[in-house]
Design an enzyme around this catalytic site. Sequence first.
Site, PDB file in Angstrom:
ATOM      1  N   LYS A 138       0.855  -1.178   0.000  1.00 61.48           N
ATOM      2  CA  LYS A 138       0.000   0.000   0.000  1.00 61.48           C
ATOM      3  C   LYS A 138       0.898   1.237   0.000  1.00 61.48           C
ATOM      4  CE  LYS A 138      -3.296   2.684   2.832  1.00 61.48           C
ATOM      5  NZ  LYS A 138      -4.182   2.737   4.015  1.00 61.48           N
TER       6      LYS A 138
ATOM      7  N   ASP B 154      -2.569  10.314   3.324  1.00 60.43           N
ATOM      8  CA  ASP B 154      -3.976   9.944   3.496  1.00 60.43           C
ATOM      9  C   ASP B 154      -4.690  11.013   4.325  1.00 60.43           C
ATOM     10  OD1 ASP B 154      -6.417   8.742   3.799  1.00 60.43           O
ATOM     11  OD2 ASP B 154      -5.703   7.085   5.075  1.00 60.43           O
TER      12      ASP B 154
ATOM     13  N   LYS C 213     -10.131  13.238   7.660  1.00 58.07           N
ATOM     14  CA  LYS C 213      -9.639  12.864   8.995  1.00 58.07           C
ATOM     15  C   LYS C 213      -9.584  14.103   9.885  1.00 58.07           C
ATOM     16  CE  LYS C 213      -6.601   8.972   7.767  1.00 58.07           C
ATOM     17  NZ  LYS C 213      -7.315   7.954   8.542  1.00 58.07           N
TER      18      LYS C 213
ATOM     19  N   ASP D 186       1.536   6.428   5.484  1.00 53.08           N
ATOM     20  CA  ASP D 186       0.563   5.496   4.916  1.00 53.08           C
ATOM     21  C   ASP D 186       1.094   4.782   3.670  1.00 53.08           C
ATOM     22  OD1 ASP D 186      -1.850   4.294   5.412  1.00 53.08           O
ATOM     23  OD2 ASP D 186      -3.027   5.718   4.234  1.00 53.08           O
TER      24      ASP D 186
ATOM     25  N   ASP E  70     -12.229   7.326   3.447  1.00 51.53           N
ATOM     26  CA  ASP E  70     -11.021   7.091   4.242  1.00 51.53           C
ATOM     27  C   ASP E  70     -10.619   5.615   4.250  1.00 51.53           C
ATOM     28  OD1 ASP E  70      -8.862   7.740   5.757  1.00 51.53           O
ATOM     29  OD2 ASP E  70      -9.972   8.071   7.629  1.00 51.53           O
TER      30      ASP E  70
ATOM     31  N   GLU F 183      -9.504   3.875   1.919  1.00 53.18           N
ATOM     32  CA  GLU F 183      -8.982   3.957   0.547  1.00 53.18           C
ATOM     33  C   GLU F 183      -7.936   2.891   0.256  1.00 53.18           C
ATOM     34  OE1 GLU F 183      -7.703   5.486   3.025  1.00 53.18           O
ATOM     35  OE2 GLU F 183      -5.571   5.157   2.677  1.00 53.18           O
TER      36      GLU F 183
ATOM     37  N   ARG G  91      -7.825  -0.306   0.866  1.00 57.30           N
ATOM     38  CA  ARG G  91      -8.389  -1.520   0.269  1.00 57.30           C
ATOM     39  C   ARG G  91      -8.814  -1.287  -1.178  1.00 57.30           C
ATOM     40  NH1 ARG G  91     -12.786  -1.727   4.983  1.00 57.30           N
ATOM     41  NH2 ARG G  91     -11.062  -0.601   5.984  1.00 57.30           N
TER      42      ARG G  91
HETATM   43  N1  BES Z   1      -4.319   4.653   6.747  1.00 57.47           N
HETATM   44  C1  BES Z   1      -5.485   4.470   7.523  1.00 57.47           C
HETATM   45  C2  BES Z   1      -5.295   3.502   8.675  1.00 57.47           C
HETATM   46  C3  BES Z   1      -4.509   3.998   9.839  1.00 57.47           C
HETATM   47  C4  BES Z   1      -5.046   4.924  10.699  1.00 57.47           C
HETATM   48  C5  BES Z   1      -3.270   3.485  10.112  1.00 57.47           C
HETATM   49  C6  BES Z   1      -4.334   5.347  11.793  1.00 57.47           C
HETATM   50  C7  BES Z   1      -2.554   3.900  11.220  1.00 57.47           C
HETATM   51  C8  BES Z   1      -3.081   4.831  12.061  1.00 57.47           C
HETATM   52  C9  BES Z   1      -6.620   3.935   6.642  1.00 57.47           C
HETATM   53  O1  BES Z   1      -6.625   4.372   5.347  1.00 57.47           O
HETATM   54  C10 BES Z   1      -7.888   4.374   7.286  1.00 57.47           C
HETATM   55  O2  BES Z   1      -8.114   5.539   7.328  1.00 57.47           O
HETATM   56  N2  BES Z   1      -8.677   3.432   7.769  1.00 57.47           N
HETATM   57  C11 BES Z   1      -9.885   3.739   8.426  1.00 57.47           C
HETATM   58  C12 BES Z   1     -10.913   2.741   7.988  1.00 57.47           C
HETATM   59  C13 BES Z   1     -12.314   3.102   8.389  1.00 57.47           C
HETATM   60  C14 BES Z   1     -12.772   4.321   7.605  1.00 57.47           C
HETATM   61  C15 BES Z   1     -13.199   1.931   8.093  1.00 57.47           C
HETATM   62  C16 BES Z   1      -9.648   3.661   9.927  1.00 57.47           C
HETATM   63  O3  BES Z   1      -8.872   2.815  10.363  1.00 57.47           O
HETATM   64  O4  BES Z   1     -10.191   4.492  10.636  1.00 57.47           O
HETATM   65 ZN    ZN Z   2      -4.838   4.926   4.569  1.00 56.50          ZN
HETATM   66 MN    MN Z   3      -7.659   6.212   5.125  1.00 58.12          MN
END
Ligand code: BES
Ligand code: ZN
Ligand code: MN
Length: 509
Positions: free
Chosen positions: A282, A287, A294, A305, A364, A366, A368
């Site tokens: 990834k 992000d 966010k 990210d 968010d 994204e 996947r």
């Molecule tokens: N890159 C983030 C995941 C992340 C967040 C990694 C904080 C490390 C620290 C990912 O793209 C994301 O935002 N995931 C969301 C998914 C949710 C919207 C289902 C998350 O984890 O909040």
């Molecule tokens: Zn992300």
């Molecule tokens: Mn995200």
Amino acid sequence: MQFTAKKSQVLTQKTQCAIVFASNESLLPSAKAIDEDTGGRLSAFLRSGDLKPKAGRKRWLVLGKDEKPYARVLLVHLGKLDDKKSTFFKAESLLQTFASIAQALGNSPATDACVYLDDIFSEGLSFQLNGEDISRQWASEQFAVAIGKALYRYTETKSKAEPLPSLKKVTVVASEPEQVKRFRTGLHKGAAFAEGINLARELGNLPPNICTPAYLAKLAKQLAEQSENVLSSKSLNQKQMEKLGMGAFLSVAKGSTEEGKLIVMEYKGGTSQSKPHVLVGKGITFDTGGISLKPGAAMDEMKFDMCGAASVFGAIKALIAMKAKVNVVALVAAAENMPAGHASKPGDVVTSMSGQTIEILNTDAEGRLVLCDTLTYAERYKPKSVVDIATLTGACVVALGHHATGLYANNQELADKLLEAGKQANDKAWQMPLWDDYQKQLDSNFADMANIGGPGGGSVTAACFLSRFTKKYAWAHLDIAGTAWHSGAKKGATGRPVSLLMNYLLSAD
Ligand code: BES
Ligand code: ZN
Ligand code: MN
């Protein structure tokens, strides 16, 4: 940094720094020899209580100019066994000791060091990893990794860089040619791992206005040019991805003015007939969350990210350094997730390269979306295995904290190999469930699936989402959201899970 192993003797070996050991109440053989050679100056540390019997505690002894062939001595303690409880040391405490030595050398003016590592295999001493005695190869490998990591400094965007460490050469000394050979093998491997780890750290640490998808694509090209005989690279731009029908990947990339790239690196160290193992990283170079923006606090950390992509670059770098005899394809899904007039919105439905449709309920989620099309792209290699590495979910950090990487797999043999690779590298993963029970959380009224699975089990449902695109091969997913970087005062990329990936690739057939 140069790592070598040689046959020599502690009292005649010229060096700016001799590293010798103590354990329990006594000095190990090379330390004892120096002690006798200096009129008891090492045993004095133990007797006086100035060197506490704890793993990694250390004392410097600086000799007068030309007084001895060794200009200084670093006496390091391996710890003390409570012999009522245990007859062996944990390998982890040895790693702690190595980290402590590495830190000392990083701050020392010495330009070379000789470590008397064979002493830790003396009679009566035992270090165990997973219930087995560690080998000389393992110890020297870990030693090289520790030193290599400790010498890394981030300097790229600092105008007044701190002085770099002086150390240029580390020699592991042993008295038997057989042992020298084992140490040499371990050092060679560990030095390559460290190179890969430090590349992954550097890419992670670079600011997101420098480390863009285009920057990563250019890096892949440079690596291939430097290693033409084993590595080739290309990168697909958005137009080429459109032709392939990568509607999920593009739904993320289109929100940014930085063009998304699917970067392909093919490492050919094995025979031409053997199918490759594929790594998928990834590479969200920043992000923001997109339209599902966010919150502002610590948003800068979303430059990390792309650490999955960074670990894939690190593994390729290490494979090249080791001249590893395997075939590996690295796929990096690079894009920036931004809010914009042309960004995806919650409610948008997109069609993935696999033909499955996806309702984007949260922009968010994204990672996947860029990964699913890249995983479909991986099918063309008829891979022996596919492992994706992604900072995928905050939920994984809630589940496992910062120690273990989350592991999911549709093939238990592959899962077991990765778990073992992580244990051997001290880069551990923990297996999580990929049960069908979770799949229905992804149901959508308007598409084949939604891109989020509701409040519970967020790391699991993200893996479930990916599993719908990986049915044609043995696949594992590593969620490194908790392990890829440190926050706070030590903010910076860790280089995980390069070691895990390397151990896996080197042991996979
Ligand atoms: N890159 C983030 C995941 C992340 C967040 C990694 C904080 C490390 C620290 C990912 O793209 C994301 O935002 N995931 C969301 C998914 C949710 C919207 C289902 C998350 O984890 O909040
Ligand atoms: Zn992300
Ligand atoms: Mn995200």
